[in-house]
Design an enzyme around this catalytic site. Structure first.
Site, PDB file in Angstrom:
ATOM      1  CD  GLN A  98      -2.938  -0.901   2.400  1.00  0.00           C
ATOM      2  OE1 GLN A  98      -2.440  -0.730   3.510  1.00  0.00           O
ATOM      3  NE2 GLN A  98      -4.235  -1.058   2.220  1.00  0.00           N
TER       4      GLN A  98
ATOM      5  CB  THR B 198       2.129  -4.837   8.862  1.00  0.00           C
ATOM      6  OG1 THR B 198       3.101  -4.168   9.666  1.00  0.00           O
ATOM      7  CG2 THR B 198       2.400  -6.321   8.963  1.00  0.00           C
ATOM      8  CG  HIS B 199      -2.119  -2.838   5.854  1.00  0.00           C
ATOM      9  ND1 HIS B 199      -2.741  -1.618   5.996  1.00  0.00           N
ATOM     10  CD2 HIS B 199      -2.208  -3.429   7.065  1.00  0.00           C
ATOM     11  CE1 HIS B 199      -3.178  -1.478   7.234  1.00  0.00           C
ATOM     12  NE2 HIS B 199      -2.867  -2.562   7.903  1.00  0.00           N
ATOM     13  CG  LEU B 200       3.689  -6.699   3.184  1.00  0.00           C
ATOM     14  CD1 LEU B 200       4.512  -7.548   4.120  1.00  0.00           C
ATOM     15  CD2 LEU B 200       4.546  -6.169   2.065  1.00  0.00           C
TER      16      LEU B 200
END
Lengths: 592, 231
Positions: A346, A518-520
């Site tokens: 993101q 941490t929004h992989l």
């Protein structure tokens, strides 16, 4: 090695794994859930005051992945040598029971329906030539209407606080006017606005935007969920992100699902069990179970199962598929294979506004999921035609509780010094009188951004590390710059004394040293075409029909919204179809 | 809670500051970071006396004394850093430390084989050597203005300190100094909760039910530490 047999093995004890384990035991299956990290119970190490220690918590990574055993390597371009991500910084995967679902913040969105069919929508509105060269724009293969019951179910399990806009087509509240229609209200009313969020709400409305309360899996009141799990009212202590909520107010697998699951005799949780691979039969058509390393004894254990659920963190799912030989690895040069394809992230940048010395923002007060947002520049809620990019960003004040070490090391912002003379003056002003506004945006998938196995580096168990090839692309940089520009009038309307706009720069290279999110996502994406997706619309492997891969790994694009709500809904959606269709007649649910 | 300082120390030690509590609580590895003696002055457990003098000078320059209050050395940042060197963090056990170790683009992050304790040891020796070469004295013997100039040289990162890029060492030092000033006093820094007082951070109060939105008024209560110390 000793062989055991269960109906289903679930890999990873985070949200996706806990939801699948709950649903499968309800269906009568014997389920073993394997977690490589430690047992974690809020009553034990999440207690007050020891859990709210910033140094031991967010700074020294109490709940995050132990990098000494395994990490990833990262490079920006195909011709570069990837180097290990040795110290956690840019993203923070979890470890231990609850996974990242224990240390998350709690922003709990559904999905922007347009994002589920982004390729179809972009082509319909702007034509095929609007899609930049090298962008792998894809649809999920599932509609919002199909997912709605599962979003509703997840919110009720999570005890989500929010303000609806429409229910069954009728406007009922002052919620997000861009949000999709709901079948029911949120289980709890919206969280209150902290001072900074209330300023944003007023200012955003005054410039013509449409502010709404962020949907938060932070309980605005006491709550008992459908599993009988109890939550306490959030007291805005600010220890959400990076911590286990001592108030039992932030939803986690540990608080909201596992208390019920642990009472079921058909369920077994094994911790310190690092899954090395999914085992396949001789024809490589069916999974026979898994092999894991018992980290207590250092012995390998083979566990046979009829059904294998891969539900670890996004990139661990992809890693395990590559290590196990499930599906064909993606090759960016030939543009063949699917495992590792459409790896996404993101775009997140933070802007800061300083208020008058009489206005105290009390940044330590906060809740990780709460805040005020606008969706005016998210998804397809605005006209991209003259702008020439795909994607968008919600924008918000999400005061999650700023701790002093993170604030001090991050520095006062603007042009102020980060140490020495003048540092303290600036730091005091920033900590007491400023607020931040984030643009939390989408990231599209590209042909040369992907995951594969590293040729050089290995984990503590001798297996190749996962390699990330990732860089920012012009489309996403321009999207971020455009949306951040729309923040400026809000800051001015707030009466800020000064401000700094945070945005990606032209040609900016992905920097692994600075926390972003941490929004992989992606790498094992869902879809309707086995040439461009790893799993079908039920998250079932196209290649090995008794393997399901659940998580943000299924997202074909990085969406503007936070992923956990979508992950939970997809988990319930997949579980429903396993229960109602697959178990009656095991085999592919969609013919390739 | 206002207690005479000696009583307060005993109270603190009795409640949470004791090593046995942390072992019992499953936090064995953190016990090493705890102070078992309340006698002063602190004796470094890891750093040599020469390194210790460097650290005291550097912490005072990074977080200087001014109208807001004392410097980072007075607030215990050197003691904090010394104790951290004997934790898993200091030994590099939180990091992926398998080879091969290759240098690469800075944006790909730390690629040295050195855990923090070795990074400090090598860099301080090289920094003192550089100071001697430049000014004929160790870093801690220089005038504060010269120390600041040297730290700025390190920060700007064009030079090496032994095997360590000076910028990498400086950032390690800056980060650990600020951790010392702003962490719970449990770890040896933030003496008298002075770091938290500076920012207006209320420490372990962690309950703001009545302060969600007081329309910009300052939060009225001072900090409290995990052990119950107040200021």
């Amino acid at each position: 090695m000793c062989a055991k047999k269960v109906d289903a093995v679930v890999i990873g004890a985070g949200w996706a794994g806990s939801i699948l384990a709950k649903e499968l035991t309800e269906a009568g299956l014997s389920v073993v859930m394997l977690e490589r990290g430690d047992e974690r119970a809020t009553a034990v190490e999440g207690d007050y005051p020891t859990s709210i220690d910033e140094l031991r918590g967010a700074i020294r990574h109490r709940l995050f992945q132990n990098m000494s055993k395994s990490t990833v390597t990262i490079r920006n371009t195909l011709d570069q040598e990837a180097l290990p991500y040795r110290r956690l910084a840019a993203f923070l995967p979890g470890e231990g029971v609850g996974g990242a679902g224990l240390h998350w913040s709690g922003v709990h969105f559904r999905v922007a329906p347009d994002d589920l069919a982004l390729r179809t929508n972009v082509v319909a509105r702007y034509g095929k030539s609007f899609i930049p060269e090298g962008m792998n724009l894809q649809d999920y293969g599932v509609t919002y209407e199909e997912l709605e019951p599962f979003f509703d179910k997840a919110e009720k399990v999570f005890g989500t606080s929010g303000e609806p806009y429409t229910i069954n087509g009728k406007v009922v509240g002052k919620g997000n006017r861009f949000a999709p229609d709901r079948s029911d209200a949120f289980p709890l009313p919206a969280m209150g606005d902290v001072y900074s969020a209330s300023l944003f709400r007023t200012a955003a409305a005054s410039v013509g935007y449409h502010p709404y309360a962020l949907p938060a899996a932070n309980a605005s009141a006491q709550y008992t969920n459908p599993y009988g799990a109890q939550m306490g009212p959030c007291n805005f202590c600010g220890y959400c992100s990076g911590y286990d909520c001592y108030m039992y107010s932030k939803a986690s697998p540990n608080v909201n699902i596992l208390p019920a699951l642990r009472q079921d005799s058909k369920f077994t949780l094994i911790t310190k069990a690092h899954v090395l691979k999914v085992n396949l039969d001789a024809d490589r058509k069916k999974a026979t179970g898994v092999t894991y390393l018992d980290l207590r004894t250092q012995k390998q254990v083979e566990l046979d199962a009829d059904l294998v659920i891969i539900s670890a963190f996004q990139f661990h799912n992809v890693h395990l598929m590559l290590l196990s030989g499930i599906g064909q690895p993606y090759d960016p040069k030939q543009n063949t294979g699917t495992v590792g394809r459409n790896f996404v992230y993101q775009t997140i940048t933070t802007s800061r506004a300083w208020l008058s010395p009489k206005q105290y923002t009390n940044l330590f007060v906060g809740a990780g999921g709460a805040g005020v947002a606008i969706d005016d520049f998210n998804s397809m809620n605005f006209d991209h035609g003259p702008l020439g990019f795909v994607g968008g960003s919600p924008v918000w004040v999400n005061q999650a509780g700023v701790k002093p070490i993170a604030a001090a090391v991050g520095g006062p912002g603007g042009k102020a010094p980060t140490w020495g003379e003048g540092y303290k003056d600036a730091m005091v002003d920033t900590y007491r009188h400023s607020l931040t506004i984030d643009a939390h945006g989408s990231n599209m998938a590209y042909r040369d951004v992907y995951l594969d196995l590293d040729p050089t580096y290995t984990n503590a168990y001798g297996q190749p590390l996962l390699r990330m090839t990732f860089n920012w692309k012009e489309n996403d940089i321009r999207m971020n710059q455009y949306v951040v520009g729309k923040i400026e009038p809000v800051i001015k309307a707030m009466g800020a004394t000064r401000y700094s706009l945070g945005m990606l720069k032209d040609g900016e290279v992905f920097d692994t040293r600075r926390y972003q999110t941490t929004h992989l996502g992606g790498g094992a994406v869902m879809g309707t075409d086995p040439k461009t997706s790893c799993v079908n619309r039920y998250l079932q492997s196209w290649d090995i029909s008794n393997v399901f891969v659940i998580g943000a790994s299924a997202f074909p694009q990085g969406m503007g919204y936070n992923p956990t709500g979508m992950v939970a809904a997809l988990a319930y959606w997949a579980a429903y179809h396993i229960r109602t269709t697959y178990l009656k007649n095991p085999g592919p649910m969609v013919q390739a | 809670m206002k207690l005479p300082s000696s009583t307060r120390r005993n109270f603190t030690a009795g409640l949470l500051g004791s090593t046995s509590f942390w072992i019992y609580g499953g936090h064995k590895v953190w016990a090493d970071a705890l102070q078992s003696e309340s006698s002063r002055p602190y004796q470094p457990q890891y750093f040599t006396s020469e390194e210790w003098r460097f650290l005291n000078a550097a912490c005072a320059r990074i977080f200087p004394a001014d109208a807001h209050g004392p410097d980072g050395a007075v607030l215990g940042a050197p003691e904090f850093i010394d104790r951290q060197m004997n934790t898993p963090y200091g030994h590099g056990e939180l990091w992926y430390m398998s080879g091969p170790f290759r240098s690469g683009a800075p944006n790909l992050g730390y690629q040295l084989s050195l855990p923090p304790r070795d990074l400090y040891r090598q860099s301080i020796e090289a920094a003192n050597a550089y100071a001697r070469q430049l000014k004929g004295q160790r870093f801690d013997e220089l005038e504060p203005s010269d120390q600041i100039a040297l730290l700025k040289t390190f920060e700007q990162g064009k030079m090496m300190l032994g095997a360590v890029p000076a910028h990498t060492f400086f950032e390690q030092l800056r980060q650990n100094t600020l951790e010392g000033v702003f962490s719970d006093p449990l770890y040896g820094g933030n003496k008298g909760l002075a770091g938290w007082m500076l920012l207006g951070f209320p420490g372990a109060r962690a309950d703001f039910m009545d302060w969600v939105n007081q329309k910009g008024a300052p939060y009225p209560f001072g900090p409290v530490s995990i052990s119950g110390e107040t200021a």
